[in-house]
Design a protein around this motif. Structure first.
Motif, PDB file in Angstrom:
ATOM      1  N   LEU A   1     -53.365 -86.019 -41.077  1.00 12.02           N
ATOM      2  CA  LEU A   1     -53.800 -85.734 -39.607  1.00 12.02           C
ATOM      3  C   LEU A   1     -52.417 -85.141 -39.034  1.00 12.02           C
ATOM      4  O   LEU A   1     -52.066 -84.141 -38.408  1.00 12.02           O
ATOM      5  N   HIS A   2     -51.231 -86.061 -39.327  1.00 16.17           N
ATOM      6  CA  HIS A   2     -49.955 -85.752 -38.984  1.00 16.17           C
ATOM      7  C   HIS A   2     -49.191 -84.408 -39.745  1.00 16.17           C
ATOM      8  O   HIS A   2     -48.756 -83.590 -39.249  1.00 16.17           O
ATOM      9  N   PHE A   3     -49.857 -84.431 -40.924  1.00 15.36           N
ATOM     10  CA  PHE A   3     -49.362 -83.267 -41.754  1.00 15.36           C
ATOM     11  C   PHE A   3     -49.761 -82.158 -41.321  1.00 15.36           C
ATOM     12  O   PHE A   3     -48.940 -81.082 -41.292  1.00 15.36           O
ATOM     13  N   VAL A   4     -51.038 -81.940 -41.001  1.00 15.48           N
ATOM     14  CA  VAL A   4     -51.427 -80.909 -40.550  1.00 15.48           C
ATOM     15  C   VAL A   4     -51.046 -80.310 -39.146  1.00 15.48           C
ATOM     16  O   VAL A   4     -50.568 -79.217 -38.901  1.00 15.48           O
ATOM     17  N   VAL A   5     -50.851 -81.426 -38.134  1.00  9.18           N
ATOM     18  CA  VAL A   5     -50.389 -81.201 -36.905  1.00  9.18           C
ATOM     19  C   VAL A   5     -48.905 -80.869 -36.725  1.00  9.18           C
ATOM     20  O   VAL A   5     -48.532 -80.011 -35.917  1.00  9.18           O
ATOM     21  N   THR A   6     -48.087 -81.279 -37.808  1.00  8.07           N
ATOM     22  CA  THR A   6     -46.795 -80.951 -37.708  1.00  8.07           C
ATOM     23  C   THR A   6     -46.532 -79.447 -37.964  1.00  8.07           C
ATOM     24  O   THR A   6     -45.570 -78.981 -37.533  1.00  8.07           O
ATOM     25  N   ARG A   7     -47.489 -78.772 -38.438  1.00  8.12           N
ATOM     26  CA  ARG A   7     -47.219 -77.181 -38.611  1.00  8.12           C
ATOM     27  C   ARG A   7     -47.018 -76.474 -37.362  1.00  8.12           C
ATOM     28  O   ARG A   7     -46.779 -75.386 -37.161  1.00  8.12           O
ATOM     29  N   PHE A   8     -47.797 -77.084 -36.305  1.00  7.07           N
ATOM     30  CA  PHE A   8     -47.713 -76.469 -34.738  1.00  7.07           C
ATOM     31  C   PHE A   8     -46.551 -76.699 -34.091  1.00  7.07           C
ATOM     32  O   PHE A   8     -46.196 -75.996 -33.263  1.00  7.07           O
ATOM     33  N   TYR A   9     -46.067 -77.811 -34.379  1.00  5.48           N
ATOM     34  CA  TYR A   9     -44.637 -78.229 -33.539  1.00  5.48           C
ATOM     35  C   TYR A   9     -43.563 -78.686 -34.218  1.00  5.48           C
ATOM     36  O   TYR A   9     -42.288 -78.481 -33.888  1.00  5.48           O
ATOM     37  N   ASP A  10     -43.571 -78.471 -35.636  1.00  2.01           N
ATOM     38  CA  ASP A  10     -42.350 -78.696 -36.550  1.00  2.01           C
ATOM     39  C   ASP A  10     -42.384 -78.033 -37.746  1.00  2.01           C
ATOM     40  O   ASP A  10     -42.493 -78.842 -38.840  1.00  2.01           O
ATOM     41  N   PRO A  11     -42.659 -76.654 -38.004  1.00  2.30           N
ATOM     42  CA  PRO A  11     -43.173 -76.306 -39.148  1.00  2.30           C
ATOM     43  C   PRO A  11     -42.221 -76.359 -40.263  1.00  2.30           C
ATOM     44  O   PRO A  11     -42.556 -76.425 -41.458  1.00  2.30           O
ATOM     45  N   GLY A  12     -40.916 -76.552 -39.894  1.00  2.00           N
ATOM     46  CA  GLY A  12     -39.853 -76.866 -40.916  1.00  2.00           C
ATOM     47  C   GLY A  12     -39.570 -77.999 -41.492  1.00  2.00           C
ATOM     48  O   GLY A  12     -38.613 -78.605 -42.221  1.00  2.00           O
ATOM     49  N   TRP A  13     -40.255 -79.254 -40.850  1.00  3.45           N
ATOM     50  CA  TRP A  13     -39.891 -80.630 -41.002  1.00  3.45           C
ATOM     51  C   TRP A  13     -38.533 -80.751 -40.829  1.00  3.45           C
ATOM     52  O   TRP A  13     -38.060 -81.644 -41.579  1.00  3.45           O
ATOM     53  N   VAL A  14     -37.867 -80.587 -39.809  1.00  3.79           N
ATOM     54  CA  VAL A  14     -36.516 -80.637 -39.677  1.00  3.79           C
ATOM     55  C   VAL A  14     -36.141 -81.336 -38.266  1.00  3.79           C
ATOM     56  O   VAL A  14     -34.933 -82.023 -38.364  1.00  3.79           O
ATOM     57  N   ASP A  15     -37.138 -81.202 -37.139  1.00  2.62           N
ATOM     58  CA  ASP A  15     -36.577 -81.822 -36.094  1.00  2.62           C
ATOM     59  C   ASP A  15     -37.612 -82.971 -35.431  1.00  2.62           C
ATOM     60  O   ASP A  15     -37.548 -84.180 -35.701  1.00  2.62           O
ATOM     61  N   ALA A  16     -38.535 -82.344 -34.743  1.00  2.66           N
ATOM     62  CA  ALA A  16     -39.356 -83.419 -33.986  1.00  2.66           C
ATOM     63  C   ALA A  16     -40.536 -83.934 -34.824  1.00  2.66           C
ATOM     64  O   ALA A  16     -40.569 -85.440 -34.214  1.00  2.66           O
ATOM     65  N   SER A  17     -40.816 -83.865 -36.017  1.00  5.25           N
ATOM     66  CA  SER A  17     -41.673 -84.644 -36.713  1.00  5.25           C
ATOM     67  C   SER A  17     -41.037 -85.703 -37.645  1.00  5.25           C
ATOM     68  O   SER A  17     -41.670 -86.455 -37.976  1.00  5.25           O
ATOM     69  N   LEU A  18     -39.430 -85.765 -37.749  1.00  7.26           N
ATOM     70  CA  LEU A  18     -38.884 -86.797 -38.705  1.00  7.26           C
ATOM     71  C   LEU A  18     -39.114 -88.118 -37.961  1.00  7.26           C
ATOM     72  O   LEU A  18     -39.326 -88.824 -38.746  1.00  7.26           O
TER      73      LEU A  18
END
Length: 145
Positions: A21-38
């Motif tokens: 769920l978080h893996f897919v949702v991350t594409r919408f708010y932090d697609p580069g996996w650099v800031d908000a999803s960490l």
């Protein structure tokens, strides 16, 4: 023992659902996996390690039981399944730890995004069926007692 199996099963199912769920949702708010999803991944990664350790223990027990039961007989589906889950989980644990250590404690942070994709996509495929297996075993052990 049934209570421990139920607790482990619920843990695996919840983490197994949260990761994709978080893996897919991350594409919408932090697609580069650099800031908000960490921060979320910093919580999920240790939970994934614990969950994968549970899967490894369950898979090892299942593999040993199948190996003992089918010693010297033909290869069966159960044999292939138990061996695949055990050995794939062991390899995935190494990959997960390597990437997690690289993100968490390496300076500068290093990890392989392709490896994260493999980990985040396949962990739920191990966690949820293993959790369901543990729930089934727990309910069988309480009905037999």
């Amino acid at each position: 023992m049934a209570a421990i199996k139920r607790l482990a099963a619920l843990f695996l199912i919840v983490v197994g659902a949260a990761v994709p769920l978080h893996f897919v949702v991350t594409r919408f708010y932090d697609p580069g996996w650099v800031d908000a999803s960490l921060p979320v991944w910093q919580v999920l990664n240790p939970l994934q390690v614990v969950g994968l350790a549970i899967v490894l223990l369950v898979a090892f027990g299942r593999k040993r039981a199948v190996d003992t039961e089918q010693a010297g007989s033909a290869v069966t589906r159960e044999y292939l399944e138990s061996n695949f889950v055990f050995y794939y989980s062991a390899g995935l644990m190494v990959a997960l730890l390597w990437n997690w250590f690289g993100v968490q404690w390496s300076d500068p942070p290093t990890s392989d995004n392709q490896l994260w994709i493999i980990v985040d996509v396949t962990l739920p495929l191990l966690f949820i069926p293993t959790g369901l297996r543990l729930l089934r075993e727990a309910s069988e052990s309480t009905t037999q007692a």
